[in-house]
Write a protein that holds these residues in place. Structure first.
Motif, PDB file in Angstrom:
ATOM      1  N   THR A   1      10.471  -5.156  -8.518  1.00  0.00           N
ATOM      2  CA  THR A   1      11.081  -5.556  -7.256  1.00  0.00           C
ATOM      3  C   THR A   1      12.446  -4.882  -7.132  1.00  0.00           C
ATOM      4  OG1 THR A   1      12.156  -7.531  -8.171  1.00  0.00           O
ATOM      5  CG2 THR A   1       9.890  -7.774  -7.386  1.00  0.00           C
TER       6      THR A   1
ATOM      7  N   ARG B   1       3.829  -0.621  -9.597  1.00  0.00           N
ATOM      8  CA  ARG B   1       3.870  -0.971  -8.172  1.00  0.00           C
ATOM      9  C   ARG B   1       5.308  -1.337  -7.852  1.00  0.00           C
ATOM     10  NH1 ARG B   1      -0.176  -5.326  -7.190  1.00  0.00           N
ATOM     11  NH2 ARG B   1      -1.622  -3.565  -7.137  1.00  0.00           N
TER      12      ARG B   1
ATOM     13  N   THR C   1       8.187  -2.754  -4.975  1.00  0.00           N
ATOM     14  CA  THR C   1       8.394  -3.423  -3.697  1.00  0.00           C
ATOM     15  C   THR C   1       9.754  -3.065  -3.125  1.00  0.00           C
ATOM     16  OG1 THR C   1       9.417  -5.443  -4.593  1.00  0.00           O
ATOM     17  CG2 THR C   1       7.009  -5.401  -4.432  1.00  0.00           C
TER      18      THR C   1
ATOM     19  N   HIS D   1       5.472  -3.234   0.749  1.00  0.00           N
ATOM     20  CA  HIS D   1       6.542  -4.044   1.335  1.00  0.00           C
ATOM     21  C   HIS D   1       6.652  -5.368   0.574  1.00  0.00           C
ATOM     22  CE1 HIS D   1       8.144  -7.171   4.075  1.00  0.00           C
ATOM     23  NE2 HIS D   1       8.997  -6.217   4.386  1.00  0.00           N
ATOM     24  N   GLY D   2       7.879  -5.781   0.353  1.00  0.00           N
ATOM     25  CA  GLY D   2       8.115  -7.083  -0.249  1.00  0.00           C
ATOM     26  C   GLY D   2       9.549  -7.503  -0.025  1.00  0.00           C
TER      27      GLY D   2
ATOM     28  N   LEU E   1       5.120 -11.484  -1.109  1.00  0.00           N
ATOM     29  CA  LEU E   1       4.824 -10.829  -2.380  1.00  0.00           C
ATOM     30  C   LEU E   1       3.447 -11.158  -2.929  1.00  0.00           C
ATOM     31  CD1 LEU E   1       8.290 -11.457  -4.056  1.00  0.00           C
ATOM     32  CD2 LEU E   1       7.461  -9.280  -3.188  1.00  0.00           C
TER      33      LEU E   1
ATOM     34  N   ALA F   1       1.445  -8.169  -3.533  1.00  0.00           N
ATOM     35  CA  ALA F   1       2.098  -7.327  -4.528  1.00  0.00           C
ATOM     36  C   ALA F   1       1.833  -7.819  -5.941  1.00  0.00           C
ATOM     37  CB  ALA F   1       3.601  -7.276  -4.267  1.00  0.00           C
TER      38      ALA F   1
END
Length: 271
Positions: free
Chosen positions: A5, A27, A29, A46-47, A55, A58
């Protein structure tokens, strides 16, 4: 799969590259996936940490999560992560949680740490001291006036490079032995503001003047662009000595990076 993140921040971007370069599926975000500019092969989605529900997708298929700070509904976000099968989380907190637990930042950091400990996930907490990248606050003044206006901390600060935080985070996410551990992180040396400005001057190969401000002068300047609670923390907790833990070397096998190394890599931001 590892989820990073805040993937376009000072730490997140380095962590994404480190994990991806080591062959891990990553991955990332961000609120703006289209402008992320991350390595090819990294899945960017997107997060928004302020909206845990954003999330859910995600978290799918993710084993470990990197989390910076404690924004938004951390317990709700971690509960969702556990529901989706996430097993471990690495949180970047603050060393102020240890040295100044009653401060604005320190108490907030402790709240985030508690949420992580209570999550049921295998957890690791990283507690860094002041970032080398905070020097970027001086960039506009250096570019426009060739000067830095700041108050001074005579004993200096053990500024830590975000690249080192990312390197430790990568190992905590991918190696055993970091579960239920708190890792304090500092740089390898104590540097005054004047010395950091001198290093920037040397790397730029031109004079940069350090203009020392009183605490009150610094407070008024900082209140123009920072919340009052953070300003008071920065002025009241500077000079607290967390020591110089050798965590970076112990975990990564190399010494912590110096301020000069950081400055050399980022010198174009000051031109």
């Amino acid at each position: 799969m590892i989820l990073v993140t805040s993937a376009t921040g000072n730490i997140g971007r380095r962590l994404v590259r480190e994990l991806h370069g080591a062959g891990f599926a990553v991955r990332a975000t961000t609120r703006n996936p289209g402008g992320a500019d991350l390595p090819a092969g990294v899945e960017v989605v997107h997060g928004d940490l302020a909206d845990p529900s954003s999330l859910r997708d995600a978290f799918a298929g993710v084993d470990g999560v990197f989390l910076l700070g404690s924004p938004g509904d951390v317990p709700g976000m971690l509960h969702l992560a556990a529901e989706e099968g996430v097993r471990r989380v690495v949180l970047v907190s603050s060393l102020l949680a240890e040295t100044h637990p009653d401060s604005f930042i320190g108490s907030g950091a402790l709240a985030g740490e508690k949420a992580v400990r209570d999550s049921g996930l295998a957890w690791t907490v990283l507690r860094p001291w002041e970032f080398t990248s905070n020097a970027l606050w001086w960039a506009p003044s250096i570019r426009e006036h060739g000067s830095v206006y700041s108050h001074e901390v005579p004993e200096g600060s053990q500024v830590v490079d975000p690249a080192d935080i990312a390197a430790v985070a990568a190992r905590a996410l991918t190696e055993p032995g970091h579960e239920r551990r708190i890792h304090p992180l500092t740089g390898p040396e104590r540097l005054t503001v004047a010395r950091r400005v001198a290093v920037l001057s040397e790397e730029l190969a031109r004079p940069v003047e350090f203009v020392e401000l009183s605490t009150e002068q610094a407070r008024q300047r900082m209140l123009r662009y920072m919340p009052a609670g953070i300003v008071e923390d920065m002025l009241s907790t500077e000079g607290g000595d967390p020591g110089l833990p050798d965590t970076v070397r112990r975990i990564t096998g190399r010494p912590a990076r110096t301020f000069r190394q950081w400055a050399r890599e980022h010198v174009e931001a000051f031109r």
